[in-house]
Design an enzyme around this catalytic site. Structure first.
Site, mmCIF file in Angstrom:
data_model
loop_
_atom_site.group_PDB
_atom_site.id
_atom_site.type_symbol
_atom_site.label_atom_id
_atom_site.label_comp_id
_atom_site.label_asym_id
_atom_site.label_seq_id
_atom_site.Cartn_x
_atom_site.Cartn_y
_atom_site.Cartn_z
ATOM 1 C CB THR A 17 -21.084 34.746 -21.518
ATOM 2 O OG1 THR A 17 -20.081 35.271 -22.368
ATOM 3 C CG2 THR A 17 -21.846 33.663 -22.208
ATOM 4 C CB SER A 112 -12.896 41.424 -20.109
ATOM 5 O OG SER A 112 -11.989 40.390 -19.851
ATOM 6 C CG HIS A 113 -9.779 40.654 -23.127
ATOM 7 N ND1 HIS A 113 -10.871 40.015 -22.563
ATOM 8 C CD2 HIS A 113 -9.906 40.494 -24.454
ATOM 9 C CE1 HIS A 113 -11.611 39.483 -23.526
ATOM 10 N NE2 HIS A 113 -11.040 39.763 -24.675
ATOM 11 C CE LYS A 125 -19.195 39.192 -14.815
ATOM 12 N NZ LYS A 125 -18.226 38.203 -15.236
ATOM 13 C CG ASP A 276 -8.246 40.278 -17.965
ATOM 14 O OD1 ASP A 276 -8.081 40.056 -16.752
ATOM 15 O OD2 ASP A 276 -9.355 40.166 -18.536
ATOM 16 C CG ASP A 278 -12.146 41.617 -15.942
ATOM 17 O OD1 ASP A 278 -11.227 41.266 -16.695
ATOM 18 O OD2 ASP A 278 -13.185 40.952 -15.785
ATOM 19 C CG ASP A 280 -11.600 37.766 -15.883
ATOM 20 O OD1 ASP A 280 -10.766 38.335 -16.615
ATOM 21 O OD2 ASP A 280 -12.808 37.660 -16.176
ATOM 22 N NE ARG A 281 -9.849 36.763 -21.225
ATOM 23 C CZ ARG A 281 -10.061 36.639 -22.521
ATOM 24 N NH1 ARG A 281 -9.051 36.673 -23.371
ATOM 25 N NH2 ARG A 281 -11.280 36.479 -22.993
ATOM 26 C CB THR A 343 -16.560 28.656 -25.328
ATOM 27 O OG1 THR A 343 -15.727 27.753 -26.035
ATOM 28 C CG2 THR A 343 -15.831 29.963 -25.133
ATOM 29 C CB SER A 364 -9.703 32.273 -23.842
ATOM 30 O OG SER A 364 -10.634 31.878 -22.841
ATOM 31 C CE LYS A 375 -12.151 34.797 -17.923
ATOM 32 N NZ LYS A 375 -12.960 34.429 -19.071
ATOM 33 N NE ARG A 495 -12.741 33.161 -29.959
ATOM 34 C CZ ARG A 495 -12.289 34.419 -30.032
ATOM 35 N NH1 ARG A 495 -11.228 34.696 -30.768
ATOM 36 N NH2 ARG A 495 -12.897 35.396 -29.396
HETATM 37 C C1 G1P Z 1 -13.916 34.367 -25.405
HETATM 38 C C2 G1P Z 1 -13.103 33.155 -25.007
HETATM 39 C C3 G1P Z 1 -13.816 32.397 -23.905
HETATM 40 C C4 G1P Z 1 -14.098 33.336 -22.729
HETATM 41 C C5 G1P Z 1 -14.849 34.558 -23.216
HETATM 42 C C6 G1P Z 1 -15.049 35.583 -22.096
HETATM 43 O O1 G1P Z 1 -15.168 33.968 -25.917
HETATM 44 O O2 G1P Z 1 -12.879 32.311 -26.118
HETATM 45 O O3 G1P Z 1 -13.022 31.311 -23.512
HETATM 46 O O4 G1P Z 1 -14.843 32.682 -21.751
HETATM 47 O O5 G1P Z 1 -14.117 35.185 -24.276
HETATM 48 O O6 G1P Z 1 -13.837 36.021 -21.573
HETATM 49 P P1 G1P Z 1 -15.487 33.848 -27.511
HETATM 50 O O7 G1P Z 1 -15.147 35.173 -28.135
HETATM 51 O O8 G1P Z 1 -14.568 32.777 -28.046
HETATM 52 O O9 G1P Z 1 -16.925 33.468 -27.600
HETATM 53 ZN ZN ZN Z 2 -11.249 39.656 -18.007
#
Ligand code: G1P
Ligand code: ZN
Length: 542
Positions: A17, A112-113, A125, A276, A278, A280-281, A343, A364, A375, A495
């Site tokens: 994703t 990302s993070h 991406k 974070d 990039d 978005d968080r 999610t 998250s 986000k 989780r």
């Molecule tokens: C995790 C977070 C989810 C977020 C995704 C991408 O995914 O739980 O909310 O959209 O990172 O940042 P997960 O590892 O739980 O599949």
């Molecule tokens: Zn991010």
């Protein structure tokens, strides 16, 4: 000159994703990045002569891949690429550029993070013309193309100067290097009451924003300190570094503990926030109070009307299924739709595009609205500030008043990381098999009202996504959700999301883990978490 370079497929280029995420050394293999970028273009149609946005979060290997992406875009016939100066674009800023300039799409380089550096993470991406992450249909097509690729097309254009703003020719293509911050800052100005915010800072209000050496630094500096007049020093760790200073750019209570400690300390600023890698968080901490992301989305939605961009009210609220039900109570009171999605941010895209939802959120630490299709960390911080400025109350007052009005959803997530995949799958399979027998039974005195494997029926396109997490609902609005992470890199991450609804104001100041203790024990009784994982406690509690 355009060259067609023969190549062999890599079999592991399956974008999730959040795009293709791998360690830097994997991306550095000969043709690895080239193959994936060509596979993106091979999966798309109709971009000849059109514009592509390119930018990233500044992590290690960003600049190299930007050069490759420009040359391959030129080789494939794009008419123009727009590149953020220095190769920098936060994810929400990239989404904005794609939308504002109606470009064909964009390539965002980020993990990302996750940490950055020569042995850390990198990612590529593709975002489509609506500014949002490519839907599964496209990511599946990219993966399919990556498995059959035998050449890529690249233009010999030399190294493009990505640090100087302006427009240059690269073969038949135009390259525009633009200010990474300006359009985004303007978008924020259009949504929030900057005059009220200037007054707030003038009155001595103290904000602490930690950019964690990641991409939001230049955005936060410009918006908070330059445009809003917050004092110099408001932003900390604002210089993006390729290795994020050796830290995890993950704004949570573990990796931003210093911020948490400061906000709980004697001389705490009024409001603390972080974002974070990039951008978005978000992490939101008021003086003396941490705001859970689930509560934050509910509180932002309840007060959004106070910001000019949302003065006409919200169309609806969307939250991911594991996110607490706090937002549902707000939607109910406002008389607007509430949507529970699987999610992942991509599930919000259709609801936003269709005008059914205005604000979206995930537990998250992802919160956003219809202003972009990602986000947006700084957006969340600015909306909070706008609300604080108009209400003239502290964050803590707003939070406690919200709980008094709507009740409090105690909430926590327990992660069991790097569990052997077989063991994690066995847990889920066994639990699934007994879901039908759970309703009506009681565990630790808690009565189960419903248990299911969440399936989402997209109200816009009618698509169905199954097996999105197991929900066990208890009498009184408490809930336990279990699902396996879709973003982990080694083994499986289990989780467990635990939530308890507490309407009684007299019981709103309990310790979260203590308030959830019976549900945590019940979850283990039902799913056999300890026995299946072989762990006696979670690796991370948030
Ligand atoms: C995790 C977070 C989810 C977020 C995704 C991408 O995914 O739980 O909310 O959209 O990172 O940042 P997960 O590892 O739980 O599949
Ligand atoms: Zn991010």
């Amino acid at each position: 000159m355009i060259r067609t370079v023969p190549t062999k497929p890599f079999t592991d280029q399956k974008p999730g994703t959040s795009g293709l995420r791998k360690k830097v050394p994997e991306f550095q293999q000969e043709h690895y990045a080239e193959n994936f970028i060509q596979s993106i273009f091979d999966a798309l149609e109709g971009f000849q002569g059109k514009t592509l946005v390119i930018g990233g979060d500044g992590r290690f290997y960003n600049r190299e891949v930007i050069q490759k992406a420009i040359a391959i875009a030129a080789g494939n016939g794009f008419g123009k690429v727009m590149v953020g100066q220095g190769g920098i674009l936060s994810t929400p800023a990239a989404s904005n550029i794609i939308r504002k300039y109606k470009t064909f799409g964009g390539i965002i380089l980020s993990a990302s993070h996750n940490p950055g550096g020569p042995h850390e993470d990198f990612g590529i991406k593709y975002n489509a013309g609506n500014g949002g992450p490519a839907p599964e249909k496209i990511t599946d097509a990219i993966f399919a193309k990556s498995k059959e690729i035998n050449s890529f097309k690249i233009a010999d254009i030399g190294t493009i100067d990505i640090d100087t703003i302006g427009t240059v020719k690269a073969g038949d293509m135009t390259v525009e290097i633009f200010d990474s911050v300006k359009d985004y800052a303007e978008l924020m100005e259009s949504l929030f009451d900057f005059d009220a915010l200037k007054k707030l800072f003038k009155s001595g209000f103290r904000l602490r924003f930690d950019a964690m050496h990641a991409v939001t630094g230049p955005y936060a500096k410009e918006i908070f300190e330059h445009r809003l007049g917050a004092p110099n020093g408001t932003c900390r760790n604002f210089k993006p570094l390729p290795d994020f200073g050796g830290h995890h750019p993950d704004p949570n209570l573990v990796h931003a503990k210093h911020l948490y400690d400061e906000m709980m300390g004697a001389d705490a600023p009024d409001f603390g926030a972080a974002s974070d890698g990039d951008g978005d968080r978000n992490l939101i901490i008021g003086r003396g109070i941490f705001v859970t992301p689930s509560d934050s989305v509910a509180m932002l939605a309840a007060n959004a009307k106070l910001a000019p961009g949302y003065k006409d009210g919200l169309k609806g609220i969307a939250r991911s299924m594991p996110t607490s039900g706090a937002a549902d109570r707000v939607a109910e009171k406002l008389g607007i739709g509430i949507y529970e999605t699987p999610t992942g941010w991509k599930f919000f895209g259709n609801l936003l595009d269709a005008g059914m939802a205005t604000i979206c959120g995930e537990e998250s630490a992802g919160t956003g609205s219809n202003h972009v299709r990602e986000k947006d960390g700084l957006w969340a911080v600015l909306l909070w500030l706008n609300i604080l400025a108009v209400r003239g109350e502290s964050c803590k007052e707003i939070v406690t008043e919200h709980w008094a009005t709507y009740g409090r959803n105690y909430y926590s997530r327990h992660d069991y990381e790097e569990v052997e995949s077989d063991r994690a799958n066995a847990l889920v399979d066994e639990l699934r098999a007994k879901l039908g027998s759970l309703p009506g039974t009681s565990v630790r005195g808690l009565k189960i009202t419903k248990a299911d494997d969440f399936a989402y029926h997209d109200p816009v396109d009618g698509s169905v996504s199954e097996h999105q997490g197991i929900r066990i609902l208890f009498e009184g609005g408490s809930r336990v959700v279990l699902r396996l992470s879709g973003t982990g890199t080694s083994g499986a991450t289990l989780r467990v999301y635990i939530e308890r609804y507490e309407p009684d104001t007299a019981r709103h100041d309990l310790d979260t883990q203590a308030a959830l203790a019976d549900l945590i024990a019940a979850a283990d009784d039902i799913a056999g978490i300890k026995s299946h994982t072989g762990r006696d406690k979670p690796s991370v509690i948030t």
